[in-house]
Design a protein around this motif. Structure first.
Motif, PDB file in Angstrom:
ATOM      1  N   LEU A  24       0.850  -1.187   0.000  1.00 27.63           N
ATOM      2  CA  LEU A  24       0.000   0.000   0.000  1.00 27.63           C
ATOM      3  C   LEU A  24       0.885   1.236   0.000  1.00 27.63           C
ATOM      4  N   ILE A  25       0.604   2.147  -0.931  1.00 32.03           N
ATOM      5  CA  ILE A  25       1.307   3.426  -0.971  1.00 32.03           C
ATOM      6  C   ILE A  25       0.252   4.509  -0.816  1.00 32.03           C
ATOM      7  N   PHE A  26       0.222   5.076   0.372  1.00 33.71           N
ATOM      8  CA  PHE A  26      -0.769   6.090   0.722  1.00 33.71           C
ATOM      9  C   PHE A  26      -0.103   7.453   0.669  1.00 33.71           C
ATOM     10  N   ILE A  27      -0.502   8.263  -0.302  1.00 28.28           N
ATOM     11  CA  ILE A  27       0.025   9.620  -0.429  1.00 28.28           C
ATOM     12  C   ILE A  27      -0.884  10.540   0.379  1.00 28.28           C
ATOM     13  N   ASP A  28      -0.332  11.034   1.470  1.00 31.12           N
ATOM     14  CA  ASP A  28      -1.086  11.790   2.470  1.00 31.12           C
ATOM     15  C   ASP A  28      -0.357  13.101   2.762  1.00 31.12           C
ATOM     16  N   LEU A  29      -0.241  13.912   1.730  1.00 35.02           N
ATOM     17  CA  LEU A  29       0.471  15.188   1.850  1.00 35.02           C
ATOM     18  C   LEU A  29      -0.406  16.214   2.556  1.00 35.02           C
ATOM     19  N   PRO A  30       0.193  17.301   3.047  1.00 34.37           N
ATOM     20  CA  PRO A  30      -0.633  18.371   3.621  1.00 34.37           C
ATOM     21  C   PRO A  30      -1.655  18.867   2.590  1.00 34.37           C
ATOM     22  N   LEU A  31      -2.824  19.244   3.057  1.00 37.16           N
ATOM     23  CA  LEU A  31      -3.913  19.653   2.168  1.00 37.16           C
ATOM     24  C   LEU A  31      -3.493  20.770   1.213  1.00 37.16           C
ATOM     25  N   TYR A  32      -2.697  21.724   1.686  1.00 38.73           N
ATOM     26  CA  TYR A  32      -2.290  22.833   0.815  1.00 38.73           C
ATOM     27  C   TYR A  32      -1.437  22.347  -0.357  1.00 38.73           C
ATOM     28  N   VAL A  33      -0.677  21.268  -0.175  1.00 37.81           N
ATOM     29  CA  VAL A  33       0.125  20.722  -1.281  1.00 37.81           C
ATOM     30  C   VAL A  33      -0.807  20.119  -2.328  1.00 37.81           C
ATOM     31  N   HIS A  34      -1.789  19.346  -1.874  1.00 38.72           N
ATOM     32  CA  HIS A  34      -2.779  18.791  -2.812  1.00 38.72           C
ATOM     33  C   HIS A  34      -3.468  19.927  -3.562  1.00 38.72           C
ATOM     34  N   THR A  40       6.644  15.888   0.422  1.00 36.09           N
ATOM     35  CA  THR A  40       7.252  15.776  -0.905  1.00 36.09           C
ATOM     36  C   THR A  40       8.649  15.178  -0.802  1.00 36.09           C
ATOM     37  N   GLU A  41       9.356  15.431   0.285  1.00 40.78           N
ATOM     38  CA  GLU A  41      10.689  14.853   0.482  1.00 40.78           C
ATOM     39  C   GLU A  41      10.606  13.330   0.574  1.00 40.78           C
ATOM     40  N   GLN A  42       9.549  12.820   1.194  1.00 42.70           N
ATOM     41  CA  GLN A  42       9.396  11.374   1.328  1.00 42.70           C
ATOM     42  C   GLN A  42       9.139  10.694  -0.014  1.00 42.70           C
ATOM     43  N   ILE A  43       8.636  11.424  -0.990  1.00 39.62           N
ATOM     44  CA  ILE A  43       8.450  10.842  -2.324  1.00 39.62           C
ATOM     45  C   ILE A  43       9.812  10.487  -2.908  1.00 39.62           C
ATOM     46  N   SER A  44      10.763  11.405  -2.838  1.00 41.12           N
ATOM     47  CA  SER A  44      12.123  11.143  -3.324  1.00 41.12           C
ATOM     48  C   SER A  44      12.770  10.012  -2.542  1.00 41.12           C
ATOM     49  N   GLN A  45      12.621  10.022  -1.225  1.00 45.88           N
ATOM     50  CA  GLN A  45      13.180   8.962  -0.389  1.00 45.88           C
ATOM     51  C   GLN A  45      12.582   7.602  -0.741  1.00 45.88           C
ATOM     52  N   PHE A  46      11.296   7.585  -1.043  1.00 40.16           N
ATOM     53  CA  PHE A  46      10.622   6.348  -1.426  1.00 40.16           C
ATOM     54  C   PHE A  46      11.276   5.760  -2.672  1.00 40.16           C
ATOM     55  N   PHE A  47      11.532   6.588  -3.677  1.00 41.57           N
ATOM     56  CA  PHE A  47      12.133   6.083  -4.910  1.00 41.57           C
ATOM     57  C   PHE A  47      13.550   5.574  -4.698  1.00 41.57           C
ATOM     58  N   GLU A  48      14.314   6.227  -3.857  1.00 42.23           N
ATOM     59  CA  GLU A  48      15.659   5.738  -3.548  1.00 42.23           C
ATOM     60  C   GLU A  48      15.582   4.361  -2.897  1.00 42.23           C
ATOM     61  N   LEU A  49      14.648   4.204  -1.978  1.00 39.38           N
ATOM     62  CA  LEU A  49      14.450   2.922  -1.304  1.00 39.38           C
ATOM     63  C   LEU A  49      14.063   1.838  -2.307  1.00 39.38           C
ATOM     64  N   ILE A  50      13.122   2.135  -3.177  1.00 44.08           N
ATOM     65  CA  ILE A  50      12.647   1.155  -4.165  1.00 44.08           C
ATOM     66  C   ILE A  50      13.764   0.790  -5.141  1.00 44.08           C
ATOM     67  N   LYS A  51      14.519   1.772  -5.599  1.00 38.34           N
ATOM     68  CA  LYS A  51      15.641   1.490  -6.509  1.00 38.34           C
ATOM     69  C   LYS A  51      16.637   0.551  -5.845  1.00 38.34           C
TER      70      LYS A  51
END
Length: 177
Positions: free
Chosen positions: A83-93, A159-170
């Motif tokens: 499960l990948i739940f994207i739960d950014l602050p409302l203002y980012v959405h 948004t920083e965790q998105i980049s970290q997620f991709f590094e982890l997956i790679k």
């Protein structure tokens, strides 16, 4: 990671993340907006959508991006092993919906059916933002809290965790090859 559900509020970058994840992992990507809507933004009959959704769920490998319907979201989350739940602050959405509206007049948004009505769809996204945040996001948060013991869960809150997620997956992909 064989069956991946990517979900969260509108304008969170689910389609962009899903596309990139598919490229990294080789898992087939299924974008619910393209299954649920035809070119031009016309909705397919609900039974047709549900049938297509079910056909995807019974396959061995997939990434499914999006919401679909309240009836199918929980089925999908239950079948997924990741499960990948994207739960950014409302203002980012909100900002990303606005950015998608502006750029959508020059380049179709990632994951949208061809010739989608950008303005009308964006207005719908603005309405959905608060409703999802108020009613569905708390249910998603509770669901992933319970699911952590049986599934791989990535709760992306910045948004920083998105980049970290991709590094982890790679790194995980390199190890498994």
């Amino acid at each position: 990671m064989k069956k991946v559900a990517v979900f969260g509020n509108t304008g969170g970058g689910k389609s962009t993340l899903s596309k990139r994840l598919s490229e990294i992992t080789g898992l087939p990507l299924h974008i619910l907006d393209k299954i649920q809507y035809q070119s031009g933004g016309t909705e397919v009959p609900q039974e047709e959508y549900k049938h297509t959704h079910e056909k995807i769920l019974v396959t061995d490998r997939w990434i499914i991006d999006g919401f679909g319907s309240i009836e199918t979201v929980w089925l999908r989350l239950n079948k997924a092993d990741t499960l990948i739940f994207i739960d950014l602050p409302l203002y980012v959405h909100f900002w990303w919906v606005t950015k998608r509206l502006i750029t959508g007049f020059f380049k179709p948004p990632e994951g949208w059916p061809e010739k989608s009505p950008i303005f009308k769809s964006s207005l719908t996204s603005y309405r959905v933002l608060w409703l999802c945040h108020k009613y569905l996001t708390p249910k998603y948060r509770e669901y992933i809290k319970q699911a952590q013991s049986t599934k791989s869960v990535y709760h992306i809150r910045s948004t920083e965790q998105i980049s970290q997620f991709f590094e982890l997956i790679k790194n995980e992909t390199k190890i498994s090859r």
